[in-house]
Motif scaffolding. Structure first.
Motif: not given
Length: 165
Positions: A59-63
């Motif tokens: 999720v953080v990388r996608l963000g």
């Protein structure tokens, strides 16, 4: 071919400038995957939290990709017609960028993770990989994301006929 090389090198140059200009944002978001990799690979995380932490990292990388993409395309006008023309007229530039990314992958992934780790004693490998991944998240991995976004930006936002030959 010199013009195509110059065109190809514009993206890594843009990537570096973008990275430095937005370093607190990029490093801040990358710190979460860094700490997670350090704990998981270093063996300091309970098994029950590993799966949840992997989801959090995703999720953080996608963000990070979404925020970088938003910042990169702000004030531009991406057009599919530009992309088609760019690929048709500057495919050599894209090949050069593919080669540059392949070299970066070979050095920072294959060499750093496989070769160097293989030279270390077994007892030091886990710690080495944990710290390597900790350092790669805000640097190599983040720069690679930004580079790919920069490449898409160049292809969709550059009118090929206006590129200096």
């Amino acid at each position: 071919m010199r013009a195509e090389l110059g065109l190809a090198l514009r993206v890594p140059a843009w990537t570096w400038r973008f990275y430095l200009r937005h370093l607190p944002l990029v490093a801040g978001l990358s710190l979460i995957p860094s700490v997670q990799r350090l704990l998981v690979v270093g063996g300091g995380m309970p098994d029950g939290l590993v799966a949840a932490s992997e989801v959090l990292v995703g999720v953080v990388r996608l963000g990070l990709v979404v925020v970088v993409g938003w910042l990169a395309f702000r004030g531009t006008r991406p057009l599919f017609s530009n992309a088609r023309a760019f690929v048709r007229e500057h495919w050599r530039s894209l090949v050069v960028q593919g080669l540059l990314l392949s070299v970066a992958f070979a050095v920072f992934d294959l060499f750093a993770e496989q070769v160097i780790a293989g030279l270390l004693p077994e007892s030091a490998r886990q710690d080495y990989l944990a710290w390597l991944l900790f350092l790669k998240n805000p640097t190599i991995i983040a720069l690679t994301f930004i580079w790919w976004i920069g490449l898409v930006r160049q292809v969709f936002c550059t009118e090929p006929s206006t590129v200096a030959a």
